[in-house]
Design an enzyme around this catalytic site. Structure first.
Site, mmCIF file in Angstrom:
data_model
loop_
_atom_site.group_PDB
_atom_site.id
_atom_site.type_symbol
_atom_site.label_atom_id
_atom_site.label_comp_id
_atom_site.label_asym_id
_atom_site.label_seq_id
_atom_site.Cartn_x
_atom_site.Cartn_y
_atom_site.Cartn_z
ATOM 1 C CB CYS A 81 61.734 23.698 50.500
ATOM 2 S SG CYS A 81 62.668 25.221 50.739
ATOM 3 C CG ASP A 113 59.998 24.868 57.334
ATOM 4 O OD1 ASP A 113 60.732 24.627 56.347
ATOM 5 O OD2 ASP A 113 58.768 24.949 57.255
ATOM 6 C CD GLN A 132 55.377 24.513 53.378
ATOM 7 O OE1 GLN A 132 55.471 24.590 52.166
ATOM 8 N NE2 GLN A 132 56.397 24.180 54.152
ATOM 9 C CB CYS A 176 55.829 27.944 31.751
ATOM 10 S SG CYS A 176 55.709 27.758 33.528
ATOM 11 C CD GLU A 196 59.320 34.135 59.745
ATOM 12 O OE1 GLU A 196 59.827 34.868 58.880
ATOM 13 O OE2 GLU A 196 59.380 32.894 59.718
ATOM 14 C CB CYS A 212 55.421 21.998 35.640
ATOM 15 S SG CYS A 212 54.335 23.067 36.574
#
Length: 535
Positions: A480, A453, A355, A151, A405, A154
């Protein structure tokens, strides 16, 4: 259930000693055999993260690598233990890639028993509560994800959670050191099954002489589908729904889409879950607007999962890596779900940004409003505003909020959200944030506070130039991607703004990514602003 406490700094010193021993062992192995190459190591260690990128995993193996100032949050910077919530984008364990950064150099492969969840408490220590009966737990006590090697979503899924927090803090602290001192990282009490947006790609595979339909994710760096039944970071109910849809396909004679031939119907399934309200959206992404027996299919799915509140048919008939197409038909329900965040209700549609981790988002946004130090007299810009979550959260303490946006669907949701929450001092505009602020600057308009952001790629010089020309007293930068954040902080510093405070939030546990929020103020105004915030 027994409790055990770890000090992050001591945990890091242990890790560094293990790292040095591992490094010496590998050096001896290379001298003896010389077969392991950097290429092989990178191929194994470069992992795709929650937002679909490859972050750095620097590992300083020199003799000078003792960590300085590794800490957990204290006092006002501690996680809010009373906050409740859970909190998406080929992002993460099941999502669409949105960009690429640099490949990670993985830390050492040795592992301590995990089975632990993390709470960053007030004070200087971290409480680790032992967890039992976790999916994939083996006799040795490690949390083992069976999909981890293929994968790549993670990178740290088989490591202790408190270790991953300290490691992320170390990386972010080093990146931001030239510009601001990181106060710490806020972790999760329960870092599992936090993703409120789950995306599965469907495929027909051949295993030798056996053929079958599967649902899962793309193997790292390929378009081969890795079948995934249960993911340790995805919402459990979402995974159940996806597996039931997979089992229903043969009964309804629905063929899955073949990327090579272009034949087949079902391409993807997207499930969005609302943490507080419990509402669930299911999006069926098809290559055609026609779903044979759609009423019976919807009825059968709802019989299995009556908790589903809306089902949407999305049409994506393009040869593209994008998951969602432009056309949508609501098969059941309202076509959206609602969730509560920071005391407000937000409408979430299939395409709008929200989020992925609701628990951490609430903490993050409360810190953003705290950093803004609003008194009720400020004009606030909420750039890259999405469905208006930050602006609506800040509106009660500001004189006026303007949200901008580029995503039209998100803006429509933002307008409805403001109306539903009876927020009257906020307005939203569909536009590129850089173009919008440039026009405001050309018109001589000013603002006191800017929330920004931006996407993973960071902000643009055009936007930052316009923001600086409007002379805001404070800029709140939510990022992020710490690497692009560092780049933008350098630019802002050279144009009269200094970073005063920074806090990291583990929005994506067990991946390489984290969210960072930074307070900047104009040079010469920082000390006064800081005193006001602490009063």
């Amino acid at each position: 259930m027994s409790d055990k406490e770890f000090d992050i700094k001591k945990a890091y010193e242990r890790w560094l000693r293990e790292e040095q021993r591992s490094s010496r062992g590998k050096k001896g192995s290379r001298e003896e055999g010389g077969n392991r190459t950097d290429k092989n190591s990178r191929a194994e260690d470069g992992k795709r993260t929650d937002k679909g990128s490859r972050g750095k995993g620097p590992s300083d193996r020199s003799g000078k690598n003792k960590i300085q100032g590794v800490s957990v949050l204290q006092g006002d910077h501690a996680a809010d233990d009373g906050t409740a919530g859970r909190k998406s984008a080929k992002k993460g364990a099941r999502g669409n890639s949105s960009g690429e950064g640099k490949k990670a150099e993985s830390p050492d492969r040795g592992r301590r028993p995990a089975r632990e969840s993390m709470r960053v408490k007030e004070g200087t220590r971290v409480r680790i509560e032992q967890r039992a009966n976790l999916q994939g737990e083996n006799a040795g006590g490690n949390i083992v994800c069976p999909y981890a090697k293929r994968c790549g979503g993670c990178s740290y899924i088989n490591r202790d959670y408190e270790w991953t927090l300290g490691y992320k803090e170390m990386k972010i602290r080093r990146l931001l050191k030239p510009y601001v001192n990181l106060s710490g990282i806020v972790g999760m009490e329960d870092p599992f099954h936090y993703r409120n947006k789950v995306h599965a790609v469907f495929a027909h595979v051949r295993d030798g002489h056996r053929e079958r339909n599967v649902a899962g994710i793309y193997e790292q760096g390929t378009h081969k589908v890795v079948p995934v039944e249960k993911c340790m970071i995805e919402n459990e109910k979402a995974d159940e729904i996806i597996q039931d849809i997979l089992r229903m396909l043969s009964s309804f004679k629905i063929k899955v889409y073949d990327e090579d031939t272009g034949y087949g119907l079902l391409r993807h399934v997207l499930v969005r879950t609302a943490h507080v309200t419990g509402q669930i959206m299911v999006v069926l992404v098809l290559s055609s607007p026609i779903l044979p027996g759609k009423n019976n299919f919807v009825k059968a799915l709802r019989e299995k999962h009556p908790e589903i509140t809306t089902i949407i048919l999305n049409v994506n008939d393009e040869q593209t890596s994008m998951v969602l197409g432009e056309r949508e038909t609501v098969l059941y329900g309202n076509g959206y779900i609602e969730d509560r965040l920071c005391g407000h209700t937000f409408r979430i549609s299939a395409k709008s940004f929200y989020q992925v981790n609701s628990v951490q988002t609430e903490k993050l946004y409360r810190k953003a409003v705290e950093y803004a130090n609003l008194t009720g007299h400020e004009r606030v810009i909420d750039a890259y505003c999405g469905i208006g979550t930050i602006g609506i959260t800040a509106a009660a303490k500001a004189k006026e909020v303007i949200g901008v946006e580029l995503n039209g669907d998100a803006i429509r949701d933002a307008v409805r959200n403001a109306r539903e929450n009876k927020i009257k001092n906020i307005s939203f505009y569909t536009n590129d944030a850089g173009d919008f602020l440039s026009q405001m600057a050309q018109n001589g308009e000013k603002t006191e506070v800017v929330f920004m952001d931006p996407p993973r790629s960071g902000s643009t010089e055009k936007f930052m130039s316009a923001a600086v020309s409007m002379s805001p007293g404070r800029i709140i930068y939510i990022s992020c991607e710490p690497e692009t954040l560092a780049r933008d902080l350098k630019w802002l510093q050279s144009h009269g703004y200094k970073a005063r405070e920074a806090t990291a939030y583990d929005m994506f546990p067990f991946t390489e990514n984290a969210e960072v929020i930074v307070l900047l103020s104009k040079n010469g105004e920082g000390k006064q602003s800081g005193r006001k915030m602490r009063q």
